[in-house]
Structure formats: structure tokens, C-alpha cells
Design a protein around this motif. Structure first.
Motif, PDB file in Angstrom:
ATOM      1  N   HIS A 168      40.131  -3.904   5.847  1.00 34.85           N
ATOM      2  CA  HIS A 168      41.457  -3.403   6.224  1.00 34.85           C
ATOM      3  C   HIS A 168      41.516  -1.883   6.208  1.00 34.85           C
ATOM      4  O   HIS A 168      42.029  -1.240   7.122  1.00 34.85           O
ATOM      5  CB  HIS A 168      42.526  -3.985   5.294  1.00 34.85           C
ATOM      6  CG  HIS A 168      43.885  -3.413   5.544  1.00 34.85           C
ATOM      7  ND1 HIS A 168      44.387  -2.341   4.841  1.00 34.85           N
ATOM      8  CD2 HIS A 168      44.819  -3.741   6.467  1.00 34.85           C
ATOM      9  CE1 HIS A 168      45.590  -2.038   5.308  1.00 34.85           C
ATOM     10  NE2 HIS A 168      45.884  -2.875   6.285  1.00 34.85           N
ATOM     11  N   GLU A 169      40.974  -1.282   5.158  1.00 36.19           N
ATOM     12  CA  GLU A 169      41.078   0.167   5.034  1.00 36.19           C
ATOM     13  C   GLU A 169      40.310   0.874   6.150  1.00 36.19           C
ATOM     14  O   GLU A 169      40.782   1.855   6.725  1.00 36.19           O
ATOM     15  CB  GLU A 169      40.553   0.612   3.667  1.00 36.19           C
ATOM     16  CG  GLU A 169      40.813   2.082   3.386  1.00 36.19           C
ATOM     17  CD  GLU A 169      40.531   2.434   1.935  1.00 36.19           C
ATOM     18  OE1 GLU A 169      41.447   2.323   1.117  1.00 36.19           O
ATOM     19  OE2 GLU A 169      39.380   2.802   1.631  1.00 36.19           O
ATOM     20  N   HIS A 218      42.084   3.311   8.874  1.00 34.09           N
ATOM     21  CA  HIS A 218      41.667   4.703   9.066  1.00 34.09           C
ATOM     22  C   HIS A 218      41.230   4.956  10.508  1.00 34.09           C
ATOM     23  O   HIS A 218      41.494   6.012  11.080  1.00 34.09           O
ATOM     24  CB  HIS A 218      40.536   5.055   8.095  1.00 34.09           C
ATOM     25  CG  HIS A 218      40.988   5.082   6.669  1.00 34.09           C
ATOM     26  ND1 HIS A 218      40.148   5.339   5.615  1.00 34.09           N
ATOM     27  CD2 HIS A 218      42.211   4.869   6.114  1.00 34.09           C
ATOM     28  CE1 HIS A 218      40.814   5.288   4.479  1.00 34.09           C
ATOM     29  NE2 HIS A 218      42.069   4.996   4.759  1.00 34.09           N
ATOM     30  N   LEU A 228      44.410   5.211  12.388  1.00 30.30           N
ATOM     31  CA  LEU A 228      45.151   6.415  12.010  1.00 30.30           C
ATOM     32  C   LEU A 228      44.533   7.669  12.615  1.00 30.30           C
ATOM     33  O   LEU A 228      45.240   8.592  13.033  1.00 30.30           O
ATOM     34  CB  LEU A 228      45.181   6.526  10.480  1.00 30.30           C
ATOM     35  CG  LEU A 228      45.949   7.715   9.892  1.00 30.30           C
ATOM     36  CD1 LEU A 228      47.406   7.717  10.385  1.00 30.30           C
ATOM     37  CD2 LEU A 228      45.902   7.688   8.364  1.00 30.30           C
ATOM     38  N   ARG A 229      43.214   7.711  12.683  1.00 29.94           N
ATOM     39  CA  ARG A 229      42.549   8.875  13.284  1.00 29.94           C
ATOM     40  C   ARG A 229      42.915   9.032  14.753  1.00 29.94           C
ATOM     41  O   ARG A 229      42.810  10.105  15.316  1.00 29.94           O
ATOM     42  CB  ARG A 229      41.025   8.743  13.146  1.00 29.94           C
ATOM     43  CG  ARG A 229      40.516   8.929  11.741  1.00 29.94           C
ATOM     44  CD  ARG A 229      38.995   8.854  11.673  1.00 29.94           C
ATOM     45  NE  ARG A 229      38.567   8.978  10.289  1.00 29.94           N
ATOM     46  CZ  ARG A 229      38.091   7.979   9.550  1.00 29.94           C
ATOM     47  NH1 ARG A 229      37.941   6.783  10.069  1.00 29.94           N
ATOM     48  NH2 ARG A 229      37.754   8.176   8.299  1.00 29.94           N
ATOM     49  N   LEU A 234      51.091   7.300  10.359  1.00 27.82           N
ATOM     50  CA  LEU A 234      50.741   6.236   9.428  1.00 27.82           C
ATOM     51  C   LEU A 234      51.501   4.949   9.709  1.00 27.82           C
ATOM     52  O   LEU A 234      50.926   3.856   9.644  1.00 27.82           O
ATOM     53  CB  LEU A 234      50.989   6.702   7.991  1.00 27.82           C
ATOM     54  CG  LEU A 234      50.606   5.700   6.900  1.00 27.82           C
ATOM     55  CD1 LEU A 234      49.143   5.281   7.022  1.00 27.82           C
ATOM     56  CD2 LEU A 234      50.885   6.285   5.516  1.00 27.82           C
ATOM     57  N   ARG A 265      49.798   1.512  10.663  1.00 26.78           N
ATOM     58  CA  ARG A 265      49.953   0.274   9.888  1.00 26.78           C
ATOM     59  C   ARG A 265      50.319  -0.889  10.795  1.00 26.78           C
ATOM     60  O   ARG A 265      49.791  -1.994  10.665  1.00 26.78           O
ATOM     61  CB  ARG A 265      51.021   0.454   8.822  1.00 26.78           C
ATOM     62  CG  ARG A 265      50.597   1.348   7.688  1.00 26.78           C
ATOM     63  CD  ARG A 265      51.727   1.595   6.719  1.00 26.78           C
ATOM     64  NE  ARG A 265      52.187   0.366   6.061  1.00 26.78           N
ATOM     65  CZ  ARG A 265      53.105   0.345   5.108  1.00 26.78           C
ATOM     66  NH1 ARG A 265      53.660   1.467   4.704  1.00 26.78           N
ATOM     67  NH2 ARG A 265      53.463  -0.774   4.563  1.00 26.78           N
ATOM     68  N   GLU A 266      51.221  -0.628  11.716  1.00 25.63           N
ATOM     69  CA  GLU A 266      51.647  -1.712  12.611  1.00 25.63           C
ATOM     70  C   GLU A 266      50.503  -2.167  13.514  1.00 25.63           C
ATOM     71  O   GLU A 266      50.281  -3.372  13.707  1.00 25.63           O
ATOM     72  CB  GLU A 266      52.829  -1.234  13.462  1.00 25.63           C
ATOM     73  CG  GLU A 266      54.105  -1.034  12.665  1.00 25.63           C
ATOM     74  CD  GLU A 266      55.234  -0.505  13.531  1.00 25.63           C
ATOM     75  OE1 GLU A 266      55.008  -0.308  14.741  1.00 25.63           O
ATOM     76  OE2 GLU A 266      56.333  -0.281  13.010  1.00 25.63           O
ATOM     77  N   ALA A 289      47.951  -4.077  11.604  1.00 24.83           N
ATOM     78  CA  ALA A 289      48.441  -5.445  11.392  1.00 24.83           C
ATOM     79  C   ALA A 289      48.202  -6.291  12.635  1.00 24.83           C
ATOM     80  O   ALA A 289      47.828  -7.466  12.549  1.00 24.83           O
ATOM     81  CB  ALA A 289      49.924  -5.418  11.028  1.00 24.83           C
ATOM     82  N   GLY A 315      47.112  16.065  13.817  1.00 24.02           N
ATOM     83  CA  GLY A 315      46.609  15.377  12.632  1.00 24.02           C
ATOM     84  C   GLY A 315      45.457  16.114  11.995  1.00 24.02           C
ATOM     85  O   GLY A 315      45.380  16.246  10.773  1.00 24.02           O
ATOM     86  N   TRP A 362      33.426  10.452  12.465  1.00 24.30           N
ATOM     87  CA  TRP A 362      34.630  10.225  11.665  1.00 24.30           C
ATOM     88  C   TRP A 362      34.677   8.817  11.073  1.00 24.30           C
ATOM     89  O   TRP A 362      34.980   8.659   9.904  1.00 24.30           O
ATOM     90  CB  TRP A 362      35.880  10.469  12.526  1.00 24.30           C
ATOM     91  CG  TRP A 362      36.045  11.906  12.918  1.00 24.30           C
ATOM     92  CD1 TRP A 362      35.201  12.945  12.640  1.00 24.30           C
ATOM     93  CD2 TRP A 362      37.122  12.473  13.659  1.00 24.30           C
ATOM     94  NE1 TRP A 362      35.678  14.115  13.169  1.00 24.30           N
ATOM     95  CE2 TRP A 362      36.862  13.862  13.792  1.00 24.30           C
ATOM     96  CE3 TRP A 362      38.281  11.957  14.233  1.00 24.30           C
ATOM     97  CZ2 TRP A 362      37.730  14.719  14.469  1.00 24.30           C
ATOM     98  CZ3 TRP A 362      39.151  12.807  14.905  1.00 24.30           C
ATOM     99  CH2 TRP A 362      38.871  14.178  15.016  1.00 24.30           C
ATOM    100  N   LYS A 378      32.126   6.812  10.847  1.00 23.25           N
ATOM    101  CA  LYS A 378      30.855   6.575  10.152  1.00 23.25           C
ATOM    102  C   LYS A 378      30.269   5.216  10.464  1.00 23.25           C
ATOM    103  O   LYS A 378      29.694   4.554   9.590  1.00 23.25           O
ATOM    104  CB  LYS A 378      31.037   6.735   8.630  1.00 23.25           C
ATOM    105  CG  LYS A 378      31.661   8.042   8.198  1.00 23.25           C
ATOM    106  CD  LYS A 378      30.797   9.220   8.557  1.00 23.25           C
ATOM    107  CE  LYS A 378      31.407  10.526   8.078  1.00 23.25           C
ATOM    108  NZ  LYS A 378      30.687  11.706   8.564  1.00 23.25           N
ATOM    109  N   GLN A 390      33.074  11.768   3.644  1.00 22.66           N
ATOM    110  CA  GLN A 390      32.294  10.575   3.994  1.00 22.66           C
ATOM    111  C   GLN A 390      33.167   9.354   3.764  1.00 22.66           C
ATOM    112  O   GLN A 390      33.752   9.190   2.725  1.00 22.66           O
ATOM    113  CB  GLN A 390      31.048  10.481   3.110  1.00 22.66           C
ATOM    114  CG  GLN A 390      30.147  11.683   3.238  1.00 22.66           C
ATOM    115  CD  GLN A 390      29.422  11.711   4.569  1.00 22.66           C
ATOM    116  OE1 GLN A 390      29.097  10.692   5.143  1.00 22.66           O
ATOM    117  NE2 GLN A 390      29.178  12.904   5.074  1.00 22.66           N
ATOM    118  N   ASP A 391      33.177   8.502   4.727  1.00 28.73           N
ATOM    119  CA  ASP A 391      33.951   7.262   4.582  1.00 28.73           C
ATOM    120  C   ASP A 391      33.063   6.164   4.059  1.00 28.73           C
ATOM    121  O   ASP A 391      31.981   5.987   4.513  1.00 28.73           O
ATOM    122  CB  ASP A 391      34.523   6.846   5.941  1.00 28.73           C
ATOM    123  CG  ASP A 391      36.038   6.823   5.879  1.00 28.73           C
ATOM    124  OD1 ASP A 391      36.642   6.528   6.886  1.00 28.73           O
ATOM    125  OD2 ASP A 391      36.564   7.114   4.799  1.00 28.73           O
TER     126      ASP A 391
END
Lengths: 314, 178
Positions: B17-18, B22, B25-26, B31, B35-36, B39, B88, B124, B126, B177-178
């Protein structure tokens, strides 16, 4: 890391220090219950997966969603364990990397013979390349320097007409390439012959097929033969930026190239560039190209290239 | 007792999910919108899991790319995304370094979408080469070639101010680093 890498890396707007942290449970609930409508997933991605699966909001089934949400908390710990188990699952472990230098050239004889190409440094622990070599042909090392960490050989005809038939490369995926090679446009070809060869390949790669020897005729301003082993499915064009024939993503993250269109750039050690030097002929017509398949010359090339195997040392 | 499908989906969500959030979001710079849309990505993954379960983040990224494309149809809306990208990046940069990062983002905005996407996936998000190949539905070799071309295009498009200097500052930021 070069300047461009630095710049792009440093401009990442979402990094660990500033990344948002969300409640995963709430997010999951949102994903299953209240997401805004999406009309469709783009056709370019869905492909053959079946569009019907990706319906809009109306396609959701509330009872299934409710079950999943209600049991989510109880499963979080188990899911983490499952995730770790999945993460631990990997294809077969990496093979030993080939050593940078190779055995001395195999000299010509009057008979067909089976040769094994192996490193001269680092012992004989790593895989070897085995092939049948026709009379009049020899093997020459094509490693540009001792620091280069992959194997590369050329199959060379030592008698007239002398020339390079193909290069055999075995080593890490994605060696550096000559930027000039990327200027080339994709080239069209016609595939005239295909024979399966016994080589490993990544069956999990949806774009890969069982490796096979192929004889193609690259069309364009002239018709030119192109011989090698590929794991790519039959097509009608090839990217001039990459090598024409290769078996990618072998176990251990290595790749095998057996191709008449792939060589080192001698002026920049470690860089790879498409080759224009080859024994393979040009033709005036496709009929002539087809007729070439019946010649001893073609059958000799085919037998040698199709005999390439990756073997363990005896 | 849960069905295996549900257990697998929850596992997928916990694991990815994270990363997907991300990724989105990038690209959208907001945000709440991210999120939407994230989802949406997992809702699609859930629907799809009935027939063909997946645990591949590359597949999720592919869905996310199309979900974003759906949300931002049309040239004007896509231009909004570029502007949000620049905003951003500038907002995320440290106060003294915002100009360089914003210039990087502006340069990205000038590139063809394919070039921009593969640079973002690599630097970005990764993604590994294999993951990028899966997300872009091409071979790993093609990824290498496309990345090389994209970097060349970036080098050709970037302004003089990026071509020299600022090395120390850029180095200071190289911890993401992600």
C-alpha cells in the motif's frame, strides 16, 4: 553516480523523511468500501487479462467486501508472515559469476569437435559454454580487459573467407551499450528457420519463449541474414538498439547471447555495440535467402550456433 | 475463516500500500487525491483477484498509471499534473535547494511521457529492472535501453544551471531511498 543520477535522485518529492504515513487498515477499508468511481483500466495495460474483471464501482460485491474487512484485523499478523514468506521465495539461486578472463583460443582442426569455453582464472567452478565447432573455425576471447566480469567469445573462421560468424556472451544482464547503437531504428525481418535448443530460460517472463535457434532475414535497404539464439517470440521487427538475439534473465540474473549482431566496441572497453562485421551473407531477394538454407555454409552455421549449451564443469 | 483470496489480498495490501501511495503521490502531488486513487488501485486489485490473483507491485503500478490517466484525461489536466509535479518537488526540497529540484522537475515536465515515467520509476519509485519491465510490459533489456534514452533526453533538455555546480547540495539530498 553521475550528475544526472544525482539530480534526479535528489529531486524525489516523496522520500522517507517526508513521506506520509497512513493507517493501512483505514486505507484498506477505503479501498474496499468507498473508493471513487473509475471507469476502466487503460487498454494498454489490461491487455489479455480480461476487461470484465475491472468493472466500475457497481461491480463490487458488498458481501465479499464485508467479509474481508471484518476479518482484516485478525489476519494482519498472519498476512505479514505470509508476505515475508512470499518475499523469501525466489527463483533458483544465482549461479557463480564467470571470471573475467577466458581460456586461450581454440585452434582449428580438420574435424568437427566439441569445445568447452571456460575461465582460466577463478578455477572451473562456474558454468561453461559448450558448442560444436566446425573445421576451419576457431574461438577467440572477446573480453576487452581483465576487469570485465562477463564472458565473451567470437566464433571466427580461420580459413578463407575469414571473418566473424557470431559472438557468444554469457554474463550479467544489461552490460553497458554504445549510445550510438541506440540511434538505430527498429528493423523489420522475416523469420525463415527456427529450431528449439536446450537452454534454460526464465519461464516466469511472460514475454519469453523457449530458446530457439533462428534464421532471419533483416529487410530494408538490403536483405541480410541474421543468425542466433533467442528467447523472444516470433515477430516482425527488432529494436536496432539492442542485440538481435539473446536469452535473457537466466537463473542467477545472467543472460546468454549467441548472435551475429552483437560485439564489443573496441574503442570503449566494456561497452557493447551492435556489430556490422559478420560472415552471414546479404541477399538480392527472399528467394535467394531461402535457397541459402540448403547450402553447406548455412547448415554449418546452424549446427554450430544451435549446439551452444550452458554446462557445469566435469 | 477467511478465504485464501481474502488473506492474499490483505497480505498484498499490507506489503504494497505504501509503495503504491507514494507512486501516486509523486505523480498527482495531492495527498487526498493520492489516497483516493490508491484506494481505486486496490479496489481494482481486489476485483481482479477473483480470477487472477497477483502479488506483483509492478502490476499495481501499471493499474495506478492507468487510474491516474483516467483521473487526468485531456491535455489541460495533464498539464496540471506537470505543474503539481514541480510544486511538489519544490515543496519537498529543503529551503535552500528548491530551485535546483524544481528545475529538475520542470525538465522532467518537458520530456515525453515515456521518458519521464521511466526516470521516475527508476530514480523515485526505486523499481528494479525486472519490476520496471513488468510495469512497462517490455523486456529488461528494453528497460535498459529506454532508461538510457530517457537520461539522454533529460540531459539534452536540462538548463545550464543544472549542468554544472550544485554538486554538494545535490549530494546532501541523496539520502532519499524508498
Amino acid at each position: 553516480m553521475d550528475r544526472i543520477d544525482e539530480l534526479l535522485d535528489s529531486a524525489n518529492p516523496v522520500r522517507p523523511l517526508n513521506a506520509p504515513r497512513l493507517d493501512a487498515r483505514a486505507a484498506l477499508r477505503t479501498a474496499l468500501e468507498g473508493a471513487p468511481a473509475v471507469d476502466a483500466v487503460g487498454q494498454d495495460f489490461v491487455g489479455g487479462r480480461g476487461n470484465g474483471v475491472f468493472g466500475g464501482r457497481g461491480a463490487r460485491r458488498p458481501w465479499v467486501v464485508a467479509v474481508a474487512v471484518a476479518a482484516m484485523s485478525a489476519l494482519v499478523v498472519g498476512a505479514v508472515v505470509l508476505t515475508q514468506l512470499l518475499a523469501a521465495w525466489q527463483p533458483s539461486p544465482p549461479a557463480a559469476s564467470p571470471s573475467p578472463s577466458v581460456s586461450s583460443g581454440v585452434t582449428g582442426t580438420d574435424e568437427w569437435r566439441t569445445v568447452r569455453l571456460s575461465p582460466t582464472t577463478g578455477g572451473a567452478a562456474g558454468p561453461q559454454i559448450q558448442l560444436e565447432l566446425a573445421p576451419g573455425f576457431i574461438i577467440r576471447s572477446d573480453v576487452p580487459n581483465e576487469s570485465y566480469d562477463s564472458l565473451s567469445f567470437r566464433i571466427v573462421r580461420d580459413s578463407a573467407p575469414q571473418g566473424v560468424l557470431a559472438q557468444i556472451y554469457y554474463g550479467k544482464v544489461m552490460p553497458q551499450r554504445d549510445p550510438q547503437a541506440c540511434i538505430a531504428r527498429p528493423e523489420d525481418y522475416v523469420e525463415l528457420d527456427s529450431v528449439p535448443v536446450d537452454l534454460p530460460f526464465n519461464a516466469l517472463d511472460p514475454e519469453a519463449t523457449s530458446p530457439r535457434f533462428v534464421y532471419r532475414v533483416v529487410t530494408g535497404p538490403s536483405l541480410k541474414a541474421s543468425l542466433g539464439i533467442t528467447s523472444q517470440p516470433p515477430g516482425t521487427s527488432v529494436d536496432g538498439c539492442t542485440e538481435f538475439h539473446h536469452v535473457e534473465s537466466l537463473p542467477g540474473g545472467t543472460m546468454l547471447i549467441v548472435s551475429d549482431h552483437f560485439q564489443f566496441s573496441g574503442s570503449a572497453a566494456g561497452w557493447l555495440s551492435t556489430s556490422t562485421t559478420s560472415l552471414t551473407p546479404a541477399f538480392a531477394s527472399l528467394e535467394e535467402a531461402r535457397a541459402f538454407m540448403a547450402t553447406d555454409e548455412y547448415l554449418t552455421y546452424k549446427r554450430m550456433l544451435a549446439s551452444v549449451r550452458i554446462v557445469q564443469p566435469e | 475463516m477467511l478465504l485464501q483470496r481474502e488473506a492474499d489480498f490483505i497480505s498484498l495490501h499490507v506489503a504494497q500500500h505504501e509503495r503504491v501511495l507514494h507512486y501516486v503521490l509523486r505523480r498527482v502531488g495531492d495527498l487526498e487525491v493520492a489516497r483516493e486513487l490508491t484506494a481505486d488501485v486496490f479496489r481494482i486489485a481486489w476485483q481482479k483477484s477473483e480470477d487472477d490473483p497477483t502479488t506483483e507491485v509492478a502490476w499495481l503500478f501499471g493499474v495506478a498509471r492507468n487510474v491516474i490517466g483516467n483521473e487526468y484525461r485531456g491535455r489541460r489536466r495533464r498539464r496540471e499534473l506537470i505543474l503539481k509535479l514541480v510544486e511538489g518537488v519544490r515543496a519537498a526540497a529543503e529551503p535552500a535547494g528548491g530551485d535546483v529540484e524544481a528545475a529538475v522537475a520542470e525538465t522532467l515536465g518537458k520530456l515525453r511521457p515515456g521518458h519521464r515515467e521511466i526516470l521516475m520509476l527508476h530514480f523515485w519509485d526505486k523499481l528494479s529492472t525486472a519490476e520496471m519491465a513488468a510495469a512497462l510490459r517490455c523486456t529488461e533489456n528494453s528497460v535498459g535501453v529506454r532508461l538510457h534514452r530517457a537520461k539522454s533526453a533529460f540531459a539534452a533538455a536540462m538548463p545550464e544551471q543544472l549542468k554544472a555546480g550544485h554538486t554538494e547540495k545535490a549530494g546532501e539530498h541523496f539520502h532519499g531511498q524508498d
